[in-house]
Write a protein that holds these residues in place. Structure first.
Motif, short mmCIF file in Angstrom:
data_model
loop_
_atom_site.label_atom_id
_atom_site.label_comp_id
_atom_site.label_asym_id
_atom_site.label_seq_id
_atom_site.Cartn_x
_atom_site.Cartn_y
_atom_site.Cartn_z
N PHE A 66 -3.66 -7.83 -2.93
CA PHE A 66 -4.41 -6.96 -2.03
C PHE A 66 -4.91 -7.74 -0.81
CE2 PHE A 66 -5.15 -5.00 -6.26
CZ PHE A 66 -4.57 -3.76 -6.02
N GLU A 67 -5.48 -8.91 -1.07
CA GLU A 67 -6.00 -9.73 0.02
C GLU A 67 -4.88 -10.20 0.94
OE1 GLU A 67 -9.01 -10.34 1.07
OE2 GLU A 67 -10.10 -9.45 -0.60
N ALA A 68 -3.71 -10.50 0.39
CA ALA A 68 -2.58 -10.95 1.22
C ALA A 68 -2.20 -9.88 2.23
CB ALA A 68 -1.40 -11.31 0.33
N GLN A 69 -2.24 -8.63 1.82
CA GLN A 69 -1.92 -7.55 2.76
C GLN A 69 -2.96 -7.45 3.87
OE1 GLN A 69 -1.70 -4.14 0.16
NE2 GLN A 69 0.53 -4.31 -0.01
N LEU A 70 -4.20 -7.78 3.57
CA LEU A 70 -5.26 -7.67 4.56
C LEU A 70 -5.34 -8.88 5.48
CD1 LEU A 70 -8.00 -6.06 2.33
CD2 LEU A 70 -6.44 -4.93 3.93
N VAL A 71 -4.85 -10.01 5.01
CA VAL A 71 -4.88 -11.23 5.82
C VAL A 71 -3.84 -11.16 6.94
CG1 VAL A 71 -4.38 -13.72 5.75
CG2 VAL A 71 -5.81 -12.68 4.01
N ASP A 72 -2.74 -10.48 6.68
CA ASP A 72 -1.66 -10.37 7.66
C ASP A 72 -2.09 -9.43 8.78
OD1 ASP A 72 0.68 -10.23 9.07
OD2 ASP A 72 1.86 -9.28 7.48
N LYS A 73 -2.51 -10.00 9.91
CA LYS A 73 -3.02 -9.21 11.04
C LYS A 73 -1.90 -8.51 11.81
CE LYS A 73 -7.34 -10.27 10.48
NZ LYS A 73 -8.30 -9.33 9.98
N SER A 74 -0.65 -8.84 11.51
CA SER A 74 0.46 -8.18 12.21
C SER A 74 0.80 -6.82 11.61
CB SER A 74 1.70 -9.08 12.19
OG SER A 74 2.21 -9.19 10.87
#
Length: 172
Positions: A66-74
């Protein structure tokens, strides 16, 4: 003035609680706990600390996708909102109201103009409020006032506000 000496049992409990909660600095917290134990000459409870750290680490691993999806600002804004919603749904299923509220706050910081997000957050707060209140104004009511100030043009939000209260407490 001399600082009061903290209760050793209380500090140990705080460290156990911090280590058991998933967060990005869990190793630093574990190191701080070990250093404190040495300085305070606390009996070695490393197994208990290791168990608490393992609990937090496991919980962190579950949340990493979940966090990985939110870290990706693109990621496109709509996809980011969907990622937040999926993460929020997960935390609701786990039964962690504080984490749910934290995620809603993170999402609102990114998308303060999305009335449906405010509406869902307000509905969630109202659902968990369960009669709690601070003074005479409920948490939900305080939230609703904040929401309509931040997103006054949302029909979805206003429909929740109007359903929530027959009064004009939120207007003005």
């Amino acid at each position: 003035l001399a600082q009061p000496t903290p209760n050793v049992t209380s500090v140990k409990k705080l460290f156990f609680r911090q280590l058991a909660v998933p967060h990005s600095s869990s190793e630093a917290t574990a190191n701080a706990a070990r250093e404190w134990m040495e300085e305070a000459k606390v009996k070695d409870t490393s197994n208990a600390y290791k168990k608490a750290l393992a609990t937090g680490t496991e919980a962190k691993k579950i949340r990493e996708p979940f966090e990985a999806q939110l870290v990706d600002k693109s990621t496109a804004p709509g996809q980011r909102l969907r990622a937040y919603k999926n993460y929020i749904d997960f935390e609701i299923s786990v039964g962690m109201p504080d984490r749910v509220a934290h995620l809603y706050e993170r999402a609102i910081l990114e998308a303060p103009y999305v009335g449906e997000l405010w509406r869902d957050y307000g509905a969630y707060l109202a659902s968990i409020e369960g009669g709690r209140s601070d003074t005479s104004v409920s948490v939900s009511e305080q939230f609703m006032r904040r929401a309509v100030r931040a997103c006054p043009s949302s029909g979805a939000l206003w429909s929740l506000v109007l359903a929530f209260s027959n009064s004009t407490a939120f207007v003005g």
